[in-house]
Design a protein around this motif. Structure first.
Motif, mmCIF file in Angstrom:
data_model
loop_
_atom_site.group_PDB
_atom_site.id
_atom_site.type_symbol
_atom_site.label_atom_id
_atom_site.label_comp_id
_atom_site.label_asym_id
_atom_site.label_seq_id
_atom_site.Cartn_x
_atom_site.Cartn_y
_atom_site.Cartn_z
ATOM 1 N N LYS A 19 34.724 57.155 -23.959
ATOM 2 C CA LYS A 19 33.438 56.592 -23.547
ATOM 3 C C LYS A 19 33.791 54.966 -22.541
ATOM 4 C CE LYS A 19 30.878 59.038 -26.226
ATOM 5 N NZ LYS A 19 29.904 60.034 -25.643
ATOM 6 N N ARG A 22 32.786 47.864 -21.501
ATOM 7 C CA ARG A 22 32.548 47.009 -20.560
ATOM 8 C C ARG A 22 33.170 45.677 -21.128
ATOM 9 N NH1 ARG A 22 26.906 48.919 -19.452
ATOM 10 N NH2 ARG A 22 26.499 47.494 -21.491
ATOM 11 N N THR A 36 35.149 47.381 -15.956
ATOM 12 C CA THR A 36 34.735 48.633 -17.155
ATOM 13 C C THR A 36 36.136 49.306 -17.297
ATOM 14 O OG1 THR A 36 32.518 48.680 -16.025
ATOM 15 C CG2 THR A 36 33.552 50.590 -17.193
ATOM 16 N N ARG A 64 31.595 45.464 -24.825
ATOM 17 C CA ARG A 64 30.395 46.529 -25.101
ATOM 18 C C ARG A 64 30.734 47.862 -24.718
ATOM 19 N NH1 ARG A 64 24.945 45.200 -26.101
ATOM 20 N NH2 ARG A 64 23.651 47.009 -25.627
ATOM 21 N N ASP A 66 28.687 50.884 -25.388
ATOM 22 C CA ASP A 66 27.287 51.471 -25.859
ATOM 23 C C ASP A 66 27.556 52.838 -26.589
ATOM 24 O OD1 ASP A 66 25.784 49.396 -25.088
ATOM 25 O OD2 ASP A 66 25.545 50.402 -22.859
ATOM 26 N N GLY A 67 28.580 53.837 -26.042
ATOM 27 C CA GLY A 67 28.804 55.268 -26.468
ATOM 28 C C GLY A 67 29.158 55.267 -27.852
ATOM 29 N N SER A 69 28.605 52.306 -29.913
ATOM 30 C CA SER A 69 27.809 51.377 -30.600
ATOM 31 C C SER A 69 28.827 50.153 -31.257
ATOM 32 C CB SER A 69 27.041 52.178 -31.803
ATOM 33 O OG SER A 69 26.258 53.174 -31.465
ATOM 34 N N ALA A 71 29.699 46.096 -30.056
ATOM 35 C CA ALA A 71 29.373 45.167 -29.082
ATOM 36 C C ALA A 71 29.870 43.759 -29.968
ATOM 37 C CB ALA A 71 28.023 44.747 -28.794
#
Length: 94
Positions: A19, A22, A36, A64, A66-67, A69, A71
């Motif tokens: 995934k 960032r 990224t 971060r 997202d894929g 979860s 952060a």
């Protein structure tokens, strides 16, 4: 006393991932830098990220992903050069 299994025992196993991640940090001049990368591996304690440029050891970064979860703020624990990229090890319990 009978030993008990941890409630989230599966979190200690490594989970491969591909995934995007960032990262943001302040460079040596105090400028905000962002890039990224690609998440290679995740465990309950660490995340391994492949990035196109080196982030210095012990640098505080905002992460971060997202894929998967995740952060928050952490720091670079290890840096390894791998051909044209760098592998970072970030402690997610930092």
């Amino acid at each position: 006393m009978k030993p008990t299994a941890p409630e989230f025992g599966s979190l200690d196993r490594r989970v491969p991932s591909d995934k995007p991640v960032r990262l943001a940090w302040l460079d040596e001049r105090g400028q905000i830098r962002c890039l990224t990368g690609r998440c290679i591996d995740v465990s309950s304690r660490r995340i391994h990220v492949e990035v196109p440029e080196e982030i210095p050891l012990y640098t505080r970064v905002m992460l971060r992903a997202d894929g998967i979860s995740i952060a928050g703020s952490t720091s670079v624990k290890y840096v390894t050069r791998c051909d044209a990229t760098f592998i970072l090890v970030l402690d997610i319990r930092d």
